[in-house]
Write a protein that holds these residues in place. Structure first.
Motif, PDB file in Angstrom:
ATOM      1  N   HIS A 174      -5.518  -5.527  -8.520  1.00  0.00           N
ATOM      2  CA  HIS A 174      -5.515  -5.470  -7.155  1.00  0.00           C
ATOM      3  C   HIS A 174      -6.313  -6.685  -6.691  1.00  0.00           C
ATOM      4  O   HIS A 174      -6.059  -7.088  -5.379  1.00  0.00           O
ATOM      5  N   MET A 175      -7.487  -6.604  -7.167  1.00  0.00           N
ATOM      6  CA  MET A 175      -8.344  -7.778  -6.713  1.00  0.00           C
ATOM      7  C   MET A 175      -7.919  -9.531  -7.143  1.00  0.00           C
ATOM      8  O   MET A 175      -8.663 -10.201  -6.918  1.00  0.00           O
ATOM      9  N   GLY A 176      -6.965  -9.259  -7.954  1.00  0.00           N
ATOM     10  CA  GLY A 176      -6.609 -10.724  -8.370  1.00  0.00           C
ATOM     11  C   GLY A 176      -7.320 -11.190  -9.525  1.00  0.00           C
ATOM     12  O   GLY A 176      -7.274 -12.364  -9.749  1.00  0.00           O
ATOM     13  N   THR A 177      -7.853 -10.389 -10.265  1.00  0.00           N
ATOM     14  CA  THR A 177      -8.270 -10.903 -11.836  1.00  0.00           C
ATOM     15  C   THR A 177      -7.743 -10.171 -12.650  1.00  0.00           C
ATOM     16  O   THR A 177      -7.256  -9.006 -12.828  1.00  0.00           O
ATOM     17  N   GLY A 178      -7.805 -11.027 -13.899  1.00  0.00           N
ATOM     18  CA  GLY A 178      -7.251 -10.327 -15.316  1.00  0.00           C
ATOM     19  C   GLY A 178      -8.158  -9.654 -16.107  1.00  0.00           C
ATOM     20  O   GLY A 178      -7.892  -9.448 -17.045  1.00  0.00           O
ATOM     21  N   ASN A 221     -10.438  -9.896   1.849  1.00  0.00           N
ATOM     22  CA  ASN A 221     -10.499  -9.795   3.273  1.00  0.00           C
ATOM     23  C   ASN A 221     -10.664  -8.076   3.697  1.00  0.00           C
ATOM     24  O   ASN A 221     -10.383  -7.493   2.523  1.00  0.00           O
ATOM     25  N   LYS A 222     -11.077  -7.641   4.704  1.00  0.00           N
ATOM     26  CA  LYS A 222     -11.098  -6.294   5.032  1.00  0.00           C
ATOM     27  C   LYS A 222      -9.688  -5.625   4.891  1.00  0.00           C
ATOM     28  O   LYS A 222      -9.858  -4.318   4.348  1.00  0.00           O
ATOM     29  N   GLY A 223      -8.941  -6.071   5.239  1.00  0.00           N
ATOM     30  CA  GLY A 223      -7.345  -5.559   5.050  1.00  0.00           C
ATOM     31  C   GLY A 223      -6.996  -5.429   3.667  1.00  0.00           C
ATOM     32  O   GLY A 223      -6.708  -4.130   3.300  1.00  0.00           O
ATOM     33  N   LYS A 224      -7.472  -6.175   2.877  1.00  0.00           N
ATOM     34  CA  LYS A 224      -7.317  -6.394   1.347  1.00  0.00           C
ATOM     35  C   LYS A 224      -8.280  -5.113   0.849  1.00  0.00           C
ATOM     36  O   LYS A 224      -7.631  -4.259   0.003  1.00  0.00           O
ATOM     37  N   VAL A 225      -9.499  -5.037   1.193  1.00  0.00           N
ATOM     38  CA  VAL A 225     -10.203  -3.827   0.802  1.00  0.00           C
ATOM     39  C   VAL A 225      -9.679  -2.322   1.202  1.00  0.00           C
ATOM     40  O   VAL A 225      -9.606  -1.549   0.362  1.00  0.00           O
ATOM     41  N   ARG A 226      -9.144  -2.434   2.461  1.00  0.00           N
ATOM     42  CA  ARG A 226      -8.531  -1.185   2.984  1.00  0.00           C
ATOM     43  C   ARG A 226      -7.344  -0.698   2.030  1.00  0.00           C
ATOM     44  O   ARG A 226      -7.077   0.432   1.567  1.00  0.00           O
ATOM     45  N   GLU A 227      -6.550  -1.749   1.705  1.00  0.00           N
ATOM     46  CA  GLU A 227      -5.316  -1.680   0.816  1.00  0.00           C
ATOM     47  C   GLU A 227      -5.518  -0.898  -0.397  1.00  0.00           C
ATOM     48  O   GLU A 227      -4.954  -0.196  -0.905  1.00  0.00           O
ATOM     49  N   ILE A 228      -6.646  -1.633  -1.011  1.00  0.00           N
ATOM     50  CA  ILE A 228      -6.823  -1.372  -2.362  1.00  0.00           C
ATOM     51  C   ILE A 228      -7.617   0.151  -2.290  1.00  0.00           C
ATOM     52  O   ILE A 228      -7.195   1.035  -3.329  1.00  0.00           O
TER      53      ILE A 228
END
Length: 264
Positions: A174-178, A221-228
């Motif tokens: 979800h952080m976009g890394t493999g 961003n903060k929204g992505k952190v909350r989503e994760i």
């Protein structure tokens, strides 16, 4: 993970490379007390095998090799740091360390030293860059560059419980890394299948991964952190030793093991 994917992950992290790296993640990778268990294990292997060359695979700024020189003052082996990031290699403050800028998936023994007979390879927190499908090919490549009886010592994040490995792998996806983390048992099996005898597996200090640091490292961003945080807590039971919510986001924990392996 393909080599291009590995290079993409390294480029993504350039903002924390170089002089910033020593203080990142609470200074974990530049703390002598945290490095000591691995260094003591390496020193013991050096006394046993008397290598002419010690190679740190993905050695970054060269901290580990510099600390090894201090831990083993009588060390006579040539020290070589291989890393793909020129920004990391440019921060090496140790004149005694030879640097080679290349991918660890493609290095060759002869490029490091064309005449030396005895090598020792070490690695700290780099195997996960290979990804789920890249670990086996990398281990196979590394084994082809080693002679029977040579040591491969690495501190790698792995988990006793399969569910904990799955939790961290979902987080990194979800952080976009493999990047990918195995269970300890699966990694031991991979090492044996790739041509090593696993002499010992010992715990190393756990690395807390605060969401603020991960956001900076991976451009979240903060929204992505909350989503994760929402996704991980929904899919996995929150456990204090692997993943937990915090007032500002979350904190995950990498459980490291030190693997002492001998090529057979």
């Amino acid at each position: 993970m393909s080599r291009k994917s590995t290079e993409r992950d390294i480029r993504k992290e350039r903002s924390v490379h170089g002089s910033a790296w020593g203080n990142f993640h609470g200074g974990y990778f530049s703390d002598p007390s945290i490095a000591k268990p691995l260094l003591l294990t390496v020193c013991e292997a050096v006394r046993h095998s008397h290598p002419e060359v010690i190679v740190d695979l993905g050695g970054g700024t060269g901290y580990l090799l510099g600390a090894l020189r201090e831990q083993c003052p009588d060390l006579s082996a040539q020290l070589v740091n291989i890393d793909l990031s020129g920004k990391q290699l440019g921060e090496s403050a140790h004149d005694c360390i030879h640097t080679v800028q290349c991918a660890i998936e493609t290095f060759t023994r002869t490029r490091i030293h064309p005449r030396a007979d005895k090598f020792l390879f070490l690695m700290r927190s780099a195997l996960h860059y290979m990804g789920k499908h890249g670990i086996r090919p990398f281990l196979h490549h590394l084994r082809t560059q080693m002679a029977d009886g040579e040591f491969f010592l690495h501190q790698t994040a792995s988990f006793e419980r399969e569910s904990d490995a799955e939790c961290l792998n979902m987080l990194y996806s979800h952080m976009g890394t493999g990047k990918w983390y195995p269970s300890t048992n699966d990694l031991r099996t991979l090492l044996v299948q790739s041509g090593w005898s696993v002499i010992s597996v010992e715990p190393a200090p756990i690395l807390p991964l605060k969401s603020d640091d991960l956001a900076k490292r991976y451009g979240l961003n903060k929204g992505k952190v909350r989503e994760i945080c929402s996704v991980i807590t929904r899919e996995f039971s929150e456990t204090g030793d692997v993943f937990r919510k915090t007032p500002d986001g979350f904190c995950a924990y990498l459980h490291y093991q030190i693997f002492t392996c001998v090529a057979v």
